[in-house]
Design an enzyme around this catalytic site. Structure first.
Site, PDB file in Angstrom:
ATOM      1  N   LYS A 160      37.122 -22.090 -55.084  1.00 34.82           N
ATOM      2  CA  LYS A 160      38.029 -20.994 -55.418  1.00 34.82           C
ATOM      3  C   LYS A 160      38.959 -21.516 -56.495  1.00 34.82           C
ATOM      4  CE  LYS A 160      39.352 -16.767 -54.389  1.00 34.82           C
ATOM      5  NZ  LYS A 160      38.477 -15.614 -54.160  1.00 34.82           N
ATOM      6  N   SER A 229      34.147 -18.721 -56.870  1.00 30.43           N
ATOM      7  CA  SER A 229      34.952 -17.507 -56.820  1.00 30.43           C
ATOM      8  C   SER A 229      36.309 -17.812 -57.417  1.00 30.43           C
ATOM      9  CB  SER A 229      35.103 -17.007 -55.377  1.00 30.43           C
ATOM     10  OG  SER A 229      33.871 -16.586 -54.845  1.00 30.43           O
TER      11      SER A 229
END
Length: 367
Positions: A160, A229
């Site tokens: 992330k 992500s």
């Protein structure tokens, strides 16, 4: 120490009851949880706050039922991918370290997990070689924590990373720096793609840090294990490395493969086989029994606008963004393949798997 891996459904936007039940049932303790990877039901865009709501709910359970101080619970990596388009069910996969009594005595390499945070990623780093280098360094530290010394034993790297928003763009300008784009939604793809190259560089899938002009442009460069992500929640790369390591003693194995395109079911089956599950030549989801814990995929609308020689319209659609269309499509293919709609399908696969396809990782029960 062995690892326990369980998938729980998210029944409402702020639900973490599945995690609470696992703790109450003694599957693992709240203090054993080391990482969570999940799908939330928002729009998957820059302003998808369902990721934050799930994050708060899961950390709240760990605070209520555990003894770790709040600052430690805040450091637990939780990678939330927004958007459950099509048939995808909101869910989370929870990773926990457990006692040796819950593991197995085996010489086989079994599932192990490592976590690291990169150095701070400045707005001007995103989409540029500096980000590749910072991510790569973090991946190597996460491998070491997992006890993995052979890159061939790394099968899934979930990250992330920050994307660009108006505030961070303005911050760069105030300091006399430039940013690679001022389109905040596009910066999500750029952040994901550059992170994918960082993973590829760390694992030797690319030999050197690509020059700036190849980042997010040369699609021949990619990682086959990256799942990246991005969001507004943090300013560093949060890195979870999942692989197989000697001495782990876990009851699980992980494997990976690639989908060559958006309807490549064989790529999904190959990932499951890579994890060590024997399957017939023409498998069916009923062959899996209860041994498949979960599959994790990245996908991207093919920039060439074709699929197996047929014209595709996702990139021409002004009504529904292509991110949502391809996520729903690949989610449907995956759910039909494995017989379960609770599949982790994340969009924005630049430098993650081949163009038009993407990486697939699978975790199975080994015994």
């Amino acid at each position: 120490m062995p690892f326990e891996v369980r998938k729980v459904e998210i029944k409402s936007v702020s639900d973490a009851s599945g995690l609470a039940e696992l703790i109450e049932d003694g599957v693992f303790a709240a203090d054993d949880v080391i990482a969570v990877i999940g799908k939330t039901e928002g729009n998957g865009g820059v302003n998808d706050y369902t990721r934050i709501l799930s994050d708060q709910a899961f950390r709240g359970v760990l605070m209520d039922k555990g003894s770790r101080p709040e600052d430690e619970v805040k450091e637990i990596p939780m990678a939330w991918s927004g958007g459950c388009d099509g048939v995808i069910t909101p869910h989370a996969t929870v990773f926990a370290k457990v006692g040796e009594d819950k593991g197995v005595d085996t010489d086989e390499k079994r599932l192990s997990v490592g976590f690291a945070m990169s150095d701070v990623l400045l707005p001007e780093d995103i989409g540029r070689p500096a980000m590749v280098e910072k991510v790569a360094e973090g991946v190597k530290r996460a491998m070491a924590e997992a006890g993995i010394d052979d890159v061939a034993d790394v099968h899934y790297v979930q990250t992330k990373t920050p994307l660009l928003v108006l505030d961070t763009i303005a911050d760069a300008h105030r300091r006399g720096e430039t940013v690679v784009t001022e389109d905040t939604l596009y910066s999500m793809d750029i952040s994901n793609g550059t992170t994918g190259l960082g993973i590829a560089y760390a694992l030797g899938e690319v030999e050197e840090v690509p020059p700036a002009e190849e980042i997010c442009h040369n699609t021949d460069l990619y990682s086959s294990v990256a799942s990246c992500s991005s969001g507004v929640e943090l300013d560093r790369a949060q890195i979870v490395v999942v692989g197989n390591a000697a001495g782990s003693g876990s009851r699980y194995r992980v494997g990976h493969s690639e989908m060559k395109d958006a309807i490549d079911q064989d790529g999904i089956w190959d990932a499951i086989r890579s994890a060590g599950l024997e399957l017939p030549d023409r498998p069916h989801h009923t062959d899996l029994g209860d041994r498949l814990v979960g599959v994790f995929l990245k996908c991207e609308a093919d920039a060439r606008g074709t699929l197996r020689g047929r014209r595709q319209l996702m990139l021409d659609d002004s009504d529904v963004h292509h991110h949502r269309q391809i996520k729903g499509a690949v989610g449907g293919v995956t759910a039909a393949t494995v017989g379960d709609p609770a599949v982790f399908v994340s969009v924005g696969a630049l430098h993650q798997g081949p163009q038009g396809g993407g990486p697939v990782a699978a975790i199975v029960r080994a015994d």
